[in-house]
Design a protein around this motif. Sequence first.
Motif, PDB file in Angstrom:
ATOM      1  N   LEU A 158      -0.007   1.246   0.358  1.00  0.00           N
ATOM      2  CA  LEU A 158       0.195  -0.163   0.688  1.00  0.00           C
ATOM      3  C   LEU A 158       1.335  -0.763  -0.136  1.00  0.00           C
ATOM      4  O   LEU A 158       2.155  -1.528   0.381  1.00  0.00           O
ATOM      5  CB  LEU A 158      -1.092  -0.954   0.438  1.00  0.00           C
ATOM      6  CG  LEU A 158      -2.236  -0.725   1.430  1.00  0.00           C
ATOM      7  CD1 LEU A 158      -3.494  -1.451   0.972  1.00  0.00           C
ATOM      8  CD2 LEU A 158      -1.838  -1.199   2.818  1.00  0.00           C
ATOM      9  N   LEU A 159       1.356  -0.390  -1.422  1.00  0.00           N
ATOM     10  CA  LEU A 159       2.385  -0.954  -2.294  1.00  0.00           C
ATOM     11  C   LEU A 159       3.762  -0.428  -1.932  1.00  0.00           C
ATOM     12  O   LEU A 159       4.773  -1.137  -2.069  1.00  0.00           O
ATOM     13  CB  LEU A 159       2.073  -0.640  -3.760  1.00  0.00           C
ATOM     14  CG  LEU A 159       0.807  -1.303  -4.329  1.00  0.00           C
ATOM     15  CD1 LEU A 159       0.586  -0.859  -5.771  1.00  0.00           C
ATOM     16  CD2 LEU A 159       0.911  -2.821  -4.259  1.00  0.00           C
ATOM     17  N   SER A 160       3.811   0.819  -1.473  1.00  0.00           N
ATOM     18  CA  SER A 160       5.120   1.422  -1.220  1.00  0.00           C
ATOM     19  C   SER A 160       5.861   0.722  -0.082  1.00  0.00           C
ATOM     20  O   SER A 160       7.091   0.744  -0.031  1.00  0.00           O
ATOM     21  CB  SER A 160       4.985   2.918  -0.922  1.00  0.00           C
ATOM     22  OG  SER A 160       4.429   3.094   0.350  1.00  0.00           O
ATOM     23  N   SER A 161       5.097   0.100   0.834  1.00  0.00           N
ATOM     24  CA  SER A 161       5.767  -0.613   1.923  1.00  0.00           C
ATOM     25  C   SER A 161       6.120  -2.042   1.529  1.00  0.00           C
ATOM     26  O   SER A 161       6.741  -2.757   2.315  1.00  0.00           O
ATOM     27  CB  SER A 161       4.876  -0.604   3.171  1.00  0.00           C
ATOM     28  OG  SER A 161       3.671  -1.279   2.899  1.00  0.00           O
ATOM     29  N   ARG A 162       5.687  -2.459   0.350  1.00  0.00           N
ATOM     30  CA  ARG A 162       5.930  -3.847  -0.075  1.00  0.00           C
ATOM     31  C   ARG A 162       6.811  -3.946  -1.318  1.00  0.00           C
ATOM     32  O   ARG A 162       7.495  -4.946  -1.504  1.00  0.00           O
ATOM     33  CB  ARG A 162       4.591  -4.537  -0.359  1.00  0.00           C
ATOM     34  CG  ARG A 162       3.773  -4.795   0.907  1.00  0.00           C
ATOM     35  CD  ARG A 162       2.319  -5.080   0.588  1.00  0.00           C
ATOM     36  NE  ARG A 162       1.573  -5.425   1.798  1.00  0.00           N
ATOM     37  CZ  ARG A 162       1.139  -4.543   2.689  1.00  0.00           C
ATOM     38  NH1 ARG A 162       1.374  -3.251   2.496  1.00  0.00           N
ATOM     39  NH2 ARG A 162       0.483  -4.921   3.773  1.00  0.00           N
ATOM     40  N   ILE A 163       6.729  -2.930  -2.163  1.00  0.00           N
ATOM     41  CA  ILE A 163       7.482  -2.978  -3.423  1.00  0.00           C
ATOM     42  C   ILE A 163       8.503  -1.838  -3.418  1.00  0.00           C
ATOM     43  O   ILE A 163       8.113  -0.660  -3.386  1.00  0.00           O
ATOM     44  CB  ILE A 163       6.530  -2.852  -4.634  1.00  0.00           C
ATOM     45  CG1 ILE A 163       5.477  -3.980  -4.575  1.00  0.00           C
ATOM     46  CG2 ILE A 163       7.304  -2.899  -5.948  1.00  0.00           C
ATOM     47  CD1 ILE A 163       4.383  -3.850  -5.610  1.00  0.00           C
ATOM     48  N   PRO A 164       9.776  -2.173  -3.445  1.00  0.00           N
ATOM     49  CA  PRO A 164      10.809  -1.123  -3.354  1.00  0.00           C
ATOM     50  C   PRO A 164      10.674  -0.064  -4.450  1.00  0.00           C
ATOM     51  O   PRO A 164      10.903   1.124  -4.198  1.00  0.00           O
ATOM     52  CB  PRO A 164      12.106  -1.916  -3.500  1.00  0.00           C
ATOM     53  CG  PRO A 164      11.758  -3.302  -3.071  1.00  0.00           C
ATOM     54  CD  PRO A 164      10.340  -3.523  -3.442  1.00  0.00           C
ATOM     55  N   PHE A 165      10.277  -0.504  -5.664  1.00  0.00           N
ATOM     56  CA  PHE A 165      10.148   0.458  -6.763  1.00  0.00           C
ATOM     57  C   PHE A 165       9.123   1.546  -6.417  1.00  0.00           C
ATOM     58  O   PHE A 165       9.371   2.741  -6.605  1.00  0.00           O
ATOM     59  CB  PHE A 165       9.736  -0.288  -8.041  1.00  0.00           C
ATOM     60  CG  PHE A 165       9.332   0.623  -9.160  1.00  0.00           C
ATOM     61  CD1 PHE A 165      10.269   1.428  -9.806  1.00  0.00           C
ATOM     62  CD2 PHE A 165       8.001   0.695  -9.578  1.00  0.00           C
ATOM     63  CE1 PHE A 165       9.902   2.280 -10.830  1.00  0.00           C
ATOM     64  CE2 PHE A 165       7.629   1.545 -10.603  1.00  0.00           C
ATOM     65  CZ  PHE A 165       8.573   2.334 -11.232  1.00  0.00           C
ATOM     66  N   VAL A 166       7.987   1.115  -5.887  1.00  0.00           N
ATOM     67  CA  VAL A 166       6.938   2.084  -5.524  1.00  0.00           C
ATOM     68  C   VAL A 166       7.432   2.952  -4.369  1.00  0.00           C
ATOM     69  O   VAL A 166       7.176   4.165  -4.338  1.00  0.00           O
ATOM     70  CB  VAL A 166       5.620   1.361  -5.160  1.00  0.00           C
ATOM     71  CG1 VAL A 166       4.538   2.365  -4.773  1.00  0.00           C
ATOM     72  CG2 VAL A 166       5.140   0.503  -6.322  1.00  0.00           C
ATOM     73  N   HIS A 167       8.146   2.337  -3.442  1.00  0.00           N
ATOM     74  CA  HIS A 167       8.673   3.112  -2.320  1.00  0.00           C
ATOM     75  C   HIS A 167       9.621   4.211  -2.827  1.00  0.00           C
ATOM     76  O   HIS A 167       9.583   5.347  -2.344  1.00  0.00           O
ATOM     77  CB  HIS A 167       9.408   2.194  -1.345  1.00  0.00           C
ATOM     78  CG  HIS A 167       9.948   2.926  -0.155  1.00  0.00           C
ATOM     79  ND1 HIS A 167       9.134   3.445   0.826  1.00  0.00           N
ATOM     80  CD2 HIS A 167      11.226   3.263   0.185  1.00  0.00           C
ATOM     81  CE1 HIS A 167       9.867   4.065   1.720  1.00  0.00           C
ATOM     82  NE2 HIS A 167      11.139   3.968   1.359  1.00  0.00           N
ATOM     83  N   ARG A 168      10.453   3.848  -3.814  1.00  0.00           N
ATOM     84  CA  ARG A 168      11.365   4.858  -4.383  1.00  0.00           C
ATOM     85  C   ARG A 168      10.576   6.002  -5.006  1.00  0.00           C
ATOM     86  O   ARG A 168      10.931   7.166  -4.887  1.00  0.00           O
ATOM     87  CB  ARG A 168      12.250   4.201  -5.453  1.00  0.00           C
ATOM     88  CG  ARG A 168      13.541   3.625  -4.906  1.00  0.00           C
ATOM     89  CD  ARG A 168      14.596   3.479  -5.999  1.00  0.00           C
ATOM     90  NE  ARG A 168      14.099   2.816  -7.183  1.00  0.00           N
ATOM     91  CZ  ARG A 168      13.971   1.511  -7.329  1.00  0.00           C
ATOM     92  NH1 ARG A 168      14.292   0.719  -6.330  1.00  0.00           N
ATOM     93  NH2 ARG A 168      13.529   0.985  -8.452  1.00  0.00           N
TER      94      ARG A 168
END
Lengths: 286, 553
Positions: A158-168
């Motif tokens: 969920l966080l990866s689609s909202r927070i770019p850092f987590v997505h990276r």
Amino acid sequence: MLQYVFVEHPFFALTSLLYLASTIAYGLAWVSPSRLPGRAGTALMVAGVALNTAVIAGRWVEAGRAPFKSLFESLVFFAFCIALLYVVFERLYKTRLFGVAAGLMTFGSMAYALTKWDAEIVKLPPALQSGWFVPHVMVYFVGYAAVAIATGVAVVQLLSSRIPFVHRLTTMKAGSVLSGEPLDLDRISYDAVRFGFVLLTVGLLVGSVWAKSAWGDFWVWDPKENWSLVTWLIYGAYLHLRKVRGWRGDRAAWVAIIGFAVVMFTYLGISMLPTAEESAHVYTGT
Amino acid sequence: MSTSPTPAGPSPAASVSAGAREARLTTLLVFGAMAIGAILQIWIPPGPTTLVAATGGASLVVLGLSFVVPGRLRSTLSGFRFTSSLLIALAIFAILGTLILQGKPAELYRAKYPAVAGLILALRFDDIFHGLPYAGLMALFGAAILASASLRLPLSARRAGFFIAHVGLLVSGAGAAASSMLSVRGRIDLFAGGDVAHQVRVTRGGVATGAFEKLPFQLRLDQFDLVNYETEYRIGYYEKVRIVREGVVMDDFKLKTSFDAYRVDVFNSRAEPIPDLDRHRLPGGDSFRVKAFYPDFEVATRTTPASEGPPALLVTLAGRSTWLQAGEVVSTPDGTLAVAFGQQRPAPPPGVSTSVLVSMSDRQAVVHRADGDGAQPLAEGLSLLGGVVRIDRLLAHSARGAFYQTRSREPRNPAVVIETSVHGLVSETLATAAQPRGVFLRDGQSALVFEKRDKEVKAFLSHVTAGQGPTFARAVISVNDPFDFGGWTLYQVNYNPEDPTYSGLEAVRDPGVLWVFVGFALICVGVFYMLYVEPRFRGGGIDRQAPVAPADS
């Protein structure tokens, strides 16, 4: 309080500290280009599992029974199951990304255990002196640990689609990710739920068989039984949703998180129910 | 529970329309089943028979209708939307059953839930799992399982898991129904020493119905054993908590944890207990340690040399040593021989045939008999009357004080000296297990209590003989170890700590339970197969073929 914990329960406290240290190391691995913090996180987690195993084994010998009777003991075992399962997952999926989530859960479980003061060894009542006791509890707690890890992955998802850092983090090729390949978070979460669901099914049914041999009835509408059934229905719905409706991504992640919330209520919240007094499942010391 | 794969092909508009129709039908079925159940319940009381009959009947009717009524009834029954709605409704009922006490008298609901008691009683939520609204949902559930399982026919290895799991649900459901309708359950109360039972006092929901069921055999209780855990002596740590008892708020002390007073070698149960003398830290910041442990406590006196005080004499009479201060006498148990000690020569004790009169100022020991006296100079090591009396030690001045000791190693009267440190202030308290009392700590908010724990039941065992014509069998029944005989299963469920001869047994004849467990096995196999075996037939991904839902679905 801390003094009490460290003096009276030093090995439990040390296990907690190892889990906390591994959480920090895994966290550093998120931001460090070096592989060292990640490796340190794994080493600390493995050391935590080893000490946790020794603590459980020691208590088993000291108590002369499986150490699953009190809330304190079950929390220590829960931490062990999460940590062990996480280490397996880390090897299986070749990623240390979820180390922080697993570390927080194991440390949280141990820390909560240490705030409970029912650390004394209590006697096993006749109803729990059964060959079903150990398999029932073990199967359930490994199942709980599996859905806990699934939830950790779902949160990252969920966080990866909202927070770019987590997505990276989920797509990086160095540092926390061992394989260098982007992670299929949805798939990992699903695998954990799938594994957990099988165990929750077996645990529920083994409990029912045990109830029959102890009390002559396989289902007595005990609050814990009911909530275990609710848990099973929710994860059953999760699997159906994926299989038939093709639910993926955020929606599947939310169902996994809701399922785990219900699992936690089933585990820790039964004593809050008005019918708790009638339950044979409420832990001592809650 | 569900469902057919989502069909591909129809236009979006047609899909939305079909979906809306399915949603309407689902709502109608789920709410309709509950509403009809709630209305019928006005005339039909809840109960196991009601549940099974209504579930079975309605299930077959709904399924039958789905085959003959034109429209989407069958596909709706086997669809995911319907299944998920049904699962949610069942989950809500399961949760309600844990929020509302079940099977209690109406007065209790009025007292406990005054605002909603009328609603609870009107909807019969006091017996929610045996009521008709729940039966309505279970009927739909049964119909849904049958409908969706039938879609898996003919069976293939690629989709056998779903079918097996759903057949398992049906089999266990049918077993549970048979169990609910046909089982007989009741109590047998027996007393050890040959008490015989020929019948069962029938119960329902744990309450006696007043009916009796004859057993096809006779059951005799030969012996009853109530086994307790070994007695332990521990130091309990109690904290003050606020409780509400019968509407009154009051303070009480609650056991938070406990500490060993002594340690036992877990690998050698015969080893003597070793006092645990470690200092323990307490949660509030205080600390304590067991300074001494006495298994068989007594208070003794000790005489020691001093710069002032009365003289004292250590004398051994008939093998037993005693300190005497001036004016004291010691005699043999039969009273025939005594030793008296004084500053001056003491008077002979009355009624004693032979006495030794020891005078400190005269430094003499006089053997006094009816036929005359014989004096000897007083000295340490002096032996009189052939060694029966020996003067061991003389003190010109002495002091006497009490001290604690143990008479033996046996735990006949355990006691500890607890040294506490509260706010840095160290103090000692003697605590005996025979008269437990609190050693209060910080501001009286917590206390240590040395206590005996000896009433914890380890097991209760009935040694029974069951006889049916020429056949008989002996068995030991305990909790978790029932005994099967003559079609009945006997469970150990009760005992009376006040009457160690009483044994309470539960007798159950349940023809459905085997099918319940067969169903359980099928569910386990089916779930495992569905999640781990079926994907292999599809090339590794169970859900790779499944459609991905559009964002708005």
